[in-house]
Design a protein around this motif. Structure first.
Motif: not given
Lengths: 111, 113
Positions: A38, A42-44
């Motif tokens: 991640q 931001k998103s994983p």
């Protein structure tokens, strides 16, 4: 209580080195193990998964699982500054559909 | 382009005012899930869905509802939001719950005042 433990870091390594990220888990019934990356804000992203004892390699990434010792690790070879991120370990118990995540390890790769 | 789309990206609301966060995927994935991410607590699963009309509780379902009427959509509903639901929310989808690829939405930052 299912627990997944990760050192929060930051883990700082020089560019080109091997980064070793570790994760321990308490539930002996755990059967599926995942590593996510991640970036800040931001998103994983799912980068590795492993189900069996031993090593699993994918490009510069190697996941290592030792069920007897209840740990899973992620090795990143030839670390790059672009690898700087938080790495999340997730574990799923056999028969369950609910992952338990660790709190993540921050990795910094410096030039 | 394969993607999971969440809306809105940012939301500030007041306690008790019902809200819905939408999640849509264009990959025909069966498995979808919602997570919240809080500092010091990591990612925790709220609800998941194995397929249309099949949903189940994750680790922290209290105060949330979901529905899966269509394969592509999995909205998260907060009937009466409270300040402790202030968090960063992620929707995710994959072919199955142990799929080798999982896709996350961009996240929804919710603040309840």
């Amino acid at each position: 209580q299912k627990e997944v433990e990760q050192n929060s870091g930051p883990l700082s390594v020089p560019e080109g080195a091997i980064a070793s990220l570790n994760c321990t888990y308490s539930d002996r019934g755990s059967q599926s193990f995942f590593w996510y990356r991640q970036y800040s804000g931001k998103s994983p992203e799912l980068i590795m998964f492993i189900y069996s004892n031993g090593d699993k390699e994918d490009g510069r990434f190697t996941a290592q699982l030792n069920k007897a010792s209840q740990y899973v690790s992620l090795l990143i070879r030839d670390s790059q500054p672009s690898d700087s991120a938080t790495y999340l370990c997730a574990v799923i118990r056999g028969g369950s559909y609910i992952p338990t995540f660790g709190r993540g390890t921050s990795l910094i790769v410096h030039p | 382009e394969a993607q999971v789309t969440q809306n809105p990206r940012y939301l500030i609301t007041v306690t008790g005012k019902k809200l819905t966060v939408t999640c849509s995927q264009n990959m025909n994935h069966e498995y979808m899930s919602w997570y919240r991410q809080d500092p010091g607590l990591g990612l925790r699963q709220i609800y998941y869905s194995m397929n249309v009309e099949v949903t189940d509780k994750g680790d922290v379902p209290e105060g949330y509802k979901v529905s899966r009427k269509e394969k592509r959509n999995f909205p998260l509903i907060l009937e009466s939001p409270s300040p402790n639901q202030t968090s960063l929310y992620f929707c995710a989808s994959s072919l199955s719950f142990q799929a080798t690829e999982a896709f996350f939405g961009q996240g929804t930052r919710l603040t309840v005042v």
